[in-house]
Write an enzyme that holds these catalytic residues in place. Sequence first.
Site, mmCIF file in Angstrom:
data_model
loop_
_atom_site.group_PDB
_atom_site.id
_atom_site.type_symbol
_atom_site.label_atom_id
_atom_site.label_comp_id
_atom_site.label_asym_id
_atom_site.label_seq_id
_atom_site.Cartn_x
_atom_site.Cartn_y
_atom_site.Cartn_z
ATOM 1 N N HIS A 184 0.843 -1.212 0.000
ATOM 2 C CA HIS A 184 0.000 0.000 0.000
ATOM 3 C C HIS A 184 0.868 1.249 0.000
ATOM 4 O O HIS A 184 1.227 1.788 1.058
ATOM 5 C CB HIS A 184 -0.912 -0.002 1.226
ATOM 6 C CG HIS A 184 -2.038 0.979 1.139
ATOM 7 N ND1 HIS A 184 -3.267 0.750 1.721
ATOM 8 C CD2 HIS A 184 -2.144 2.193 0.534
ATOM 9 C CE1 HIS A 184 -4.058 1.783 1.485
ATOM 10 N NE2 HIS A 184 -3.387 2.672 0.769
ATOM 11 N N HIS A 211 1.471 5.195 -2.229
ATOM 12 C CA HIS A 211 0.991 6.178 -3.193
ATOM 13 C C HIS A 211 2.212 6.974 -3.673
ATOM 14 O O HIS A 211 2.620 7.924 -3.010
ATOM 15 C CB HIS A 211 -0.027 7.128 -2.550
ATOM 16 C CG HIS A 211 -1.249 6.450 -2.011
ATOM 17 N ND1 HIS A 211 -2.415 6.314 -2.747
ATOM 18 C CD2 HIS A 211 -1.496 5.872 -0.806
ATOM 19 C CE1 HIS A 211 -3.325 5.679 -2.014
ATOM 20 N NE2 HIS A 211 -2.793 5.403 -0.829
ATOM 21 N N ARG A 249 2.378 8.785 -6.310
ATOM 22 C CA ARG A 249 1.870 10.079 -6.804
ATOM 23 C C ARG A 249 2.093 10.358 -8.292
ATOM 24 O O ARG A 249 1.647 11.399 -8.769
ATOM 25 C CB ARG A 249 2.460 11.238 -5.985
ATOM 26 C CG ARG A 249 2.158 11.197 -4.494
ATOM 27 C CD ARG A 249 0.687 11.174 -4.205
ATOM 28 N NE ARG A 249 0.376 11.337 -2.788
ATOM 29 C CZ ARG A 249 -0.756 10.967 -2.219
ATOM 30 N NH1 ARG A 249 -1.710 10.395 -2.954
ATOM 31 N NH2 ARG A 249 -0.968 11.156 -0.934
ATOM 32 N N ASN A 252 -5.206 6.176 -7.110
ATOM 33 C CA ASN A 252 -5.745 7.537 -7.030
ATOM 34 C C ASN A 252 -4.703 8.592 -7.426
ATOM 35 O O ASN A 252 -4.374 9.498 -6.674
ATOM 36 C CB ASN A 252 -6.330 7.830 -5.647
ATOM 37 C CG ASN A 252 -5.333 7.600 -4.525
ATOM 38 O OD1 ASN A 252 -4.422 6.793 -4.647
ATOM 39 N ND2 ASN A 252 -5.520 8.307 -3.424
ATOM 40 N N GLU A 288 -6.833 0.372 -4.355
ATOM 41 C CA GLU A 288 -7.707 0.623 -3.236
ATOM 42 C C GLU A 288 -9.067 1.106 -3.755
ATOM 43 O O GLU A 288 -9.167 2.152 -4.378
ATOM 44 C CB GLU A 288 -7.009 1.666 -2.353
ATOM 45 C CG GLU A 288 -7.650 2.158 -1.161
ATOM 46 C CD GLU A 288 -6.729 3.175 -0.439
ATOM 47 O OE1 GLU A 288 -7.171 3.699 0.598
ATOM 48 O OE2 GLU A 288 -5.611 3.446 -0.918
ATOM 49 N N HIS A 345 -10.747 0.358 0.895
ATOM 50 C CA HIS A 345 -10.698 1.451 1.867
ATOM 51 C C HIS A 345 -12.096 1.558 2.459
ATOM 52 O O HIS A 345 -13.018 2.049 1.805
ATOM 53 C CB HIS A 345 -10.298 2.756 1.167
ATOM 54 C CG HIS A 345 -10.276 3.949 2.066
ATOM 55 N ND1 HIS A 345 -9.177 4.785 2.171
ATOM 56 C CD2 HIS A 345 -11.213 4.483 2.896
ATOM 57 C CE1 HIS A 345 -9.442 5.769 3.020
ATOM 58 N NE2 HIS A 345 -10.678 5.603 3.477
ATOM 59 N N HIS A 387 -5.561 -0.523 5.732
ATOM 60 C CA HIS A 387 -5.349 0.376 6.877
ATOM 61 C C HIS A 387 -6.452 0.318 7.937
ATOM 62 O O HIS A 387 -7.067 1.333 8.271
ATOM 63 C CB HIS A 387 -5.139 1.810 6.417
ATOM 64 C CG HIS A 387 -6.063 2.317 5.351
ATOM 65 N ND1 HIS A 387 -7.433 2.187 5.395
ATOM 66 C CD2 HIS A 387 -5.797 2.977 4.193
ATOM 67 C CE1 HIS A 387 -7.976 2.740 4.331
ATOM 68 N NE2 HIS A 387 -6.993 3.215 3.580
ATOM 69 N N ASP A 413 0.575 2.636 3.712
ATOM 70 C CA ASP A 413 -0.257 3.702 3.156
ATOM 71 C C ASP A 413 0.593 4.959 2.995
ATOM 72 O O ASP A 413 0.172 6.079 3.333
ATOM 73 C CB ASP A 413 -1.478 3.978 4.039
ATOM 74 C CG ASP A 413 -2.513 4.874 3.352
ATOM 75 O OD1 ASP A 413 -2.376 5.118 2.139
ATOM 76 O OD2 ASP A 413 -3.453 5.317 4.035
ATOM 77 N N HIS A 445 2.666 14.290 0.988
ATOM 78 C CA HIS A 445 2.244 15.618 0.548
ATOM 79 C C HIS A 445 3.334 16.598 0.969
ATOM 80 O O HIS A 445 4.097 16.335 1.913
ATOM 81 C CB HIS A 445 0.915 16.027 1.191
ATOM 82 C CG HIS A 445 -0.223 15.107 0.885
ATOM 83 N ND1 HIS A 445 -0.892 15.113 -0.319
ATOM 84 C CD2 HIS A 445 -0.815 14.138 1.629
ATOM 85 C CE1 HIS A 445 -1.848 14.198 -0.313
ATOM 86 N NE2 HIS A 445 -1.822 13.594 0.865
#
Length: 457
Positions: free
Chosen positions: A55, A57, A59, A89, A139, A173, A232, A319, A323
Site C-alpha cells: 500500500h 501512493h 503520486r 488515485n 484501493e 478502503h 489500513h 499507506d 504531501h
Amino acid sequence: MLITGATLADGRVRDVRIGDDGRIAAVAEGLGADAGERVVEARGRHLLPGAVDVHVHFREPGGSHKETWASGSRSAAAGGVTTVVDQPNTSPPTVDGAAFDEKAALAAESLVDYGINGGVTPDWDPESLFERPLFALGEVFLADSTGDMGIDADLFADALDAAAARDVPVTVHAEDATLFDESALDGDLGGVGTAATVDAWSAYRTADAEIAAVERALAAAADRDARVHVAHTSTPEAVDAVSEAREGESEESDGDEAQTDDAPRVTCEVTPHHLYLSRERARSLGTFGRMNPPLRSEGRREALFARLAEGDVDVVATDHAPHTVGEKRRGLVDAPSGVPGVETLYPLLLESARKGELSLERVRDVVAANPAEIFGLDRKGRVAEGRDADLVLVDTADPREIEAAALHSAPAWTPFEGLRGVFPELTLVRGEVVYERDPATGAASFGEPVGRNVREQ
C-alpha cells in the site's frame, strides 16, 4: 554474492549464496566463496526478506511535486522495502488500460520491484484494465479520500463481481461517510499545530464509520466469493471483524468443497501510524497528523498493537501518502490526508522486536511472508532456496533516532520524528544492490533502477 554468518529471523545462523539469476541458490552452513563472488560478512547481524509494502501512493502521474517513482523507491530501498504496490488515485486515476500503461512507463524508474493496482470509478473500464498485468483491484474507496474516488454500494458490488470472475483480489478502503460527524469540524480549526486539529479529524471520521463499512464490505465479498483485503484498519473492532470472517471461511472449507488455495480470502492490514501514533501521542502534529482513517485513541492503539502481537493482523503496510509541507500547513479542512512512511516500516517494527514487544519472526511475517502469500508472490517474502534474493541486512543492536533530514522521500517531514528505528545496512532486489550504508560513517549509496512489475516476472 555470498553472505556469511547471518542470523535469520528464526535464529538460525546461515550462509546465503545468491546466484547469477538473482535468486537464492543456497541457505546452508559452511559455504565457501566461489571465484569472483563478493563476500559479505554478516556475523552478529540479521538477514531478513525484503518487505512487500502492498500500500503506497507514489503520486505519479499527476503529483510528481509530492513524490516520484524514483524518490519513492529510493526511500523504499533505504528502509528495506523491496516490493511496493502503488494505488490508483493518481491523475489520471488508474481505471483503464491507457492509464495503467502511463503509470507503468513511469514505474520504469523504480529501484525496487512493484505492482500496480487498478481503481474503480463510475468511468472505469474493467475490460481494458483487466487485460493489463494488474496486481489487484483497489484501493477501492467506499468513502472519498485523496483523489475523490469514493463509490456507492452498487458499483462496489459490480467491482467485486468483476474481480471474483477473474480471481483478482480487491483491496478496500472501508469507511462509511454517512456515519461521519460533521459537527466535529465546527469552530476555528485553522491552526496547523494545535491539539484540536488531530482530535477534530478523528472525531469527524468516526471509528464506527470504519467498523460498519468493514462489516458491510466483508458481507458483500462473502456473497460473491470475492477475495478481499481490508486496507489500513485503524480499530481493533475492524481487525476482529476480519478475523471472525476468516474463521467462518475456515469452518466452511472443512467440508467437501474445501478451497484448494492456501491463501485466506479475507485479510487485513494495519499501518505503522495507527500502531505507533494516537490522538493522545500525536496531538502536536496538527494538520500533519491528518490521514484517512484518522488516528484513534491511545486505548484503541494499544489494542491494535496487541492484535498485531497476537497474530490477528495479517499485514503491516504503510499507506505511504506523501504531501508537501506547504500542502499540509493548510487549515484542517483544506489540508490533504496522508503521511509518508515507506522508509520507516521495517525500522519501527524492528525496534519493537529489539525491545521484546514483537518477535522477529512476527515482523518478518507481517511485512514479507504474509503479503507475498496473500497476493500470490511465490518468489518473494522468505529467505529460502529458489526465492528471489530480495534481502535486507540489519544490525538489531544499532537503533537510531528517526530524523526527517536523513530520510529519502520527497517530502522533508515524517510523523515519526524522534522515535527510534533499526535501519538497513544493505538492501538487495533480486541480488542487485539497491542501497548500501556504511554503519561506521553513515555514508550511503543507491544502485540503479532495477524494478520490475511482479506480475510479469
